[in-house]
Design an enzyme around this catalytic site. Structure first.
Site, short mmCIF file in Angstrom:
data_model
loop_
_atom_site.label_atom_id
_atom_site.label_comp_id
_atom_site.label_asym_id
_atom_site.label_seq_id
_atom_site.Cartn_x
_atom_site.Cartn_y
_atom_site.Cartn_z
CD GLU A 1 -35.62 62.66 12.27
OE1 GLU A 1 -34.56 62.10 12.03
OE2 GLU A 1 -36.68 62.06 12.56
NE ARG B 1 -48.50 57.43 10.45
CZ ARG B 1 -47.41 58.12 10.09
NH1 ARG B 1 -47.22 58.46 8.83
NH2 ARG B 1 -46.50 58.44 10.97
CE LYS C 1 -39.34 62.57 6.85
NZ LYS C 1 -38.83 62.87 8.19
P1 ATP Z 1 -39.61 59.77 10.04
O1 ATP Z 1 -39.82 58.34 9.73
O2 ATP Z 1 -38.38 60.33 9.44
O3 ATP Z 1 -39.78 60.12 11.50
P2 ATP Z 1 -42.00 61.30 9.67
O4 ATP Z 1 -42.90 61.23 8.48
O5 ATP Z 1 -42.53 60.94 11.00
O6 ATP Z 1 -40.78 60.44 9.25
P3 ATP Z 1 -41.21 63.81 10.81
O7 ATP Z 1 -40.36 64.86 10.22
O8 ATP Z 1 -40.77 63.20 12.08
O9 ATP Z 1 -41.38 62.72 9.69
O10 ATP Z 1 -42.71 64.33 10.94
C1 ATP Z 1 -43.07 65.58 11.42
C2 ATP Z 1 -44.48 65.53 11.94
O11 ATP Z 1 -45.40 65.17 10.91
C3 ATP Z 1 -44.64 64.52 13.05
O12 ATP Z 1 -45.31 65.14 14.13
C4 ATP Z 1 -45.46 63.42 12.42
O13 ATP Z 1 -46.28 62.82 13.37
C5 ATP Z 1 -46.27 64.16 11.37
N1 ATP Z 1 -46.65 63.25 10.29
C6 ATP Z 1 -45.83 62.52 9.50
N2 ATP Z 1 -46.54 61.75 8.64
C7 ATP Z 1 -47.86 62.01 8.88
C8 ATP Z 1 -49.09 61.54 8.31
N3 ATP Z 1 -49.12 60.63 7.33
N4 ATP Z 1 -50.25 62.04 8.81
C9 ATP Z 1 -50.23 62.95 9.79
N5 ATP Z 1 -49.11 63.43 10.37
C10 ATP Z 1 -47.93 62.97 9.93
MG MG Z 2 -41.06 61.15 12.85
#
Ligand code: ATP
Ligand code: MG
Length: 583
Positions: A56, A287, A297
């Site tokens: 995002e 994760r 974030k």
């Molecule tokens: P938000 O709370 O804004 O959704 P987010 O960290 O999930 O935050 P995104 O931009 O939606 O942010 O994440 C993009 C991709 O990165 C998603 O597929 C998410 O699953 C993956 N991702 C985010 N944080 C982690 C993490 N700590 N480990 C592995 N993958 C992650």
């Molecule tokens: Mg997300």
């Protein structure tokens, strides 16, 4: 088959089985995302698997994202497939171009490429809308006009079924008319919502008629004011995957409970001829959780906005832009992720594992240089003033093919303050009155004493040198000394700003047990000094990385370095100084 020597994992097992079962052989692909009809008669997809990384664009990528990037792009590379970079910009309020640009840079920096496959979810709004009308016509979706509170109250609990909305039995005609009126802007935010008609008694709350479209009178960064209704994430994401012919939609574990709806929705849309079969499948993995950092974030934004760090690219932040400025390497990130593998169970990785990966890679790739970080003068009383000569220092002790470089020797040198003790402690082998040490790559010197200022602070150390002791000459073998210290010629040194970065947090789990994570900040995470560096370092280009002997790995800051005036950041020390006992 992917014949690589990479360790396997449960996701690779799924892909291997899918490919053995020819699950994807008759998948069609029109080259660009689109609904089923757009792909009719199109050639077979030459890529055997398609994954995607769907950020995002509402923040900078962090070390957790790097895990997802390495996984998705890594699988595509291993199986000669494709990985899409998709900006999931369905939420109108938050996205900004700055984030889009930074995400593109970060994924490239990590070493991955999506070729032509860069997409924006907002480009699919019309298809999402059309599909919603089809769902309504087929009786799979309805407009609910309850208030948010009423909806919440009728949703039920984990142990109790939900209750049907009084609007659930509206006819498709009624629903279609209302949905079109929603789209036409006739209603205020929150007055109506489109819900999937699944099962209010389902044991999985995500299947209790989830909302799929909401009214939001907001300007979108890409579509402007074209829409006043926006799809919910749970509706949009499966459709994005299907439109792009994604085969394996890999996400983190918290989406596991949403998989039944993902599958339900795509099955309905396939029945209605909206999307192609075989359908993408969602696969969840654990994760990345890392000690000594925060990866949320919200917390990262707080650190930046409240000024605890110097911006998103502060070298102490666990953002990829920060890591780059810190001097971390993309190769080491990829190695770190390979080492950790992918699993289904949550675990914590100690940050020292990442640091060790960086150290390993930097050890292999960074030329050695000499830097005195806490300088004090060393005066060689018997060396002629005005004379200078070259000594030869190897660029890498284990790589003779990297050659040697000249470093200049003269009467006045800079050495580390800690390399002299007036009254030595037990086991101290460096300079103290009467002791003999080797000036690394130079001469053996005997310490004569020191000068002090009125406060008793040492201002210079005095020595005499042995003219026949120069390293690399036959005479050097005649001297056996225990101490070996580094130095730079004072006249030739380059005095530079050096930032000694350390972990941003002093606690392993910042803010654990409901505490304030800000209270766990490490007050010594950034120390700025003026160091005396060997002259050659003045020519370093931005992002050149070095080992400063005895100190650690450093990088010429990519933003603050000017031609002829580089500024250095410490990436990581030579040894883990956080190992047991310090914190
Ligand atoms: P938000 O709370 O804004 O959704 P987010 O960290 O999930 O935050 P995104 O931009 O939606 O942010 O994440 C993009 C991709 O990165 C998603 O597929 C998410 O699953 C993956 N991702 C985010 N944080 C982690 C993490 N700590 N480990 C592995 N993958 C992650
Ligand atoms: Mg997300």
């Amino acid at each position: 088959m992917a014949d690589t020597d990479k360790p396997s994992n449960f996701i690779r097992h799924i892909i291997d089985a899918d490919r053995k079962g020819f699950r994807y052989v008759d998948r069609t692909w029109a080259g660009k995302p689109g609904p089923a009809e757009a792909h009719k008669g199109a050639p077979l997809d030459p890529a055997c698997i398609r994954t995607r990384f769907p950020p995002e664009p509402n923040g900078y990528l962090h070390f957790g994202h790097a895990k997802s990037i390495c996984l998705n792009f890594g699988l595509a590379l291993d199986y000669q497939g494709a990985c899409h970079l998709r900006f999931d910009d369905t939420n109108p309020e938050k996205e900004e171009q700055e984030y889009v640009d930074s995400i593109i840079d970060a994924v490239h920096w990590l070493g991955f490429d999506w070729h032509d496959n860069q997409y924006f979810a907002s480009d699919y709004f019309q298809w999402m809308y059309d599909f919603a009308e089809k769902l309504i016509e087929a009786g799979h979706a309805y407009v609910d006009s309850q208030s948010a509170d009423e909806m919440r109250a009728s949703r039920g609990t984990l142990t109790e079924a939900g209750k049907n909305s009084p609007y659930r039995d509206r006819t498709p005609e009624e629903n279609l008319a209302l949905f079109r009126a929603m789209r036409a802007g006739e209603f205020a935010d929150g007055t109506h919502i489109l819900r999937a008609k699944v099962d209010m008694a389902s044991g999985n709350i995500n299947l209790r008629d989830p909302a799929i479209y909401r009214i939001r009178h907001a300007t979108h960064h890409a579509t402007g004011d074209a829409w006043c209704i926006y799809p919910m994430y749970t509706y949009a994401h499966p459709i994005e995957d299907a439109l792009e012919n994604i085969t394996h939609s890999i996400c983190t574990l918290e989406f596991e409970d949403q998989r039944p709806f993902y599958d339900w929705l795509l099955a309905r849309l396939a029945e209605l001829g909206c999307v192609n079969s075989p359908l993408p499948q969602q696969i969840e993995f654990a994760r990345l959780n890392l000690s000594y950092v925060v990866l949320s974030k919200r917390k990262l934004i707080q650190l930046v906005e409240e000024g605890y760090v110097d911006g998103w690219d502060d070298p102490r932040l666990p953002t990829l832009v920060g890591a780059r400025r810190r001097g971390f390497t993309p190769e080491a990130f990829r190695r770190f992720n390979e080492m950790n593998g992918v699993t289904k169970s949550d675990s914590w990785i100690d940050i020292s594992v990442l640091e060790e990966c960086q150290r390993d890679h930097l050890n292999e790739t960074a030329p050695r240089r000499i830097a005195v970080l806490d300088p004090v003068k060393l005066i060689i009383d018997n060396y002629p003033a005005g004379q200078e000569e070259e000594c030869l220092a190897p660029n890498h002790p284990q790589k003779p093919e990297w050659g040697k470089r000249p470093v200049l020797f003269s009467q006045e040198l800079w050495i580390e303050r800690e390399d002299f003790m007036e009254a030595p402690s037990k086991g101290y082998f460096r300079l103290f009155p009467g002791n003999t040490v080797r000036l690394r790559y130079g001469f053996v010197v005997k310490c004569l004493g020191c000068d002090k200022d009125v406060d008793g602070r040492i201002t210079a150390v005095h020595c005499e040198y042995m003219p026949d002791s120069k390293s690399g000459t036959p005479g050097s073998d005649n001297y056996k000394v225990k101490g070996n210290i580094h130095w730079v010629s004072a006249k030739h040194a380059y005095a530079a700003e050096v930032r000694l970065y350390d972990r941003l947090f002093a606690a392993e789990a910042p803010g654990a047990d409901g505490g304030d994570f800000i209270a766990d900040l490490n007050p010594n995470s950034k120390i700025v000094i003026t160091a005396q560096l060997e002259a050659a370092l003045q020519g370093a280009a931005a992002e050149d990385r070095f080992q400063f002997e005895r100190h650690g790995y450093f990088v010429a800051d990519r933003l603050d370095s000017k031609a002829g005036a580089p500024v250095f950041n410490r990436a990581v020390t030579l040894k883990d100084s956080w190992a047991k006992g310090r914190a």
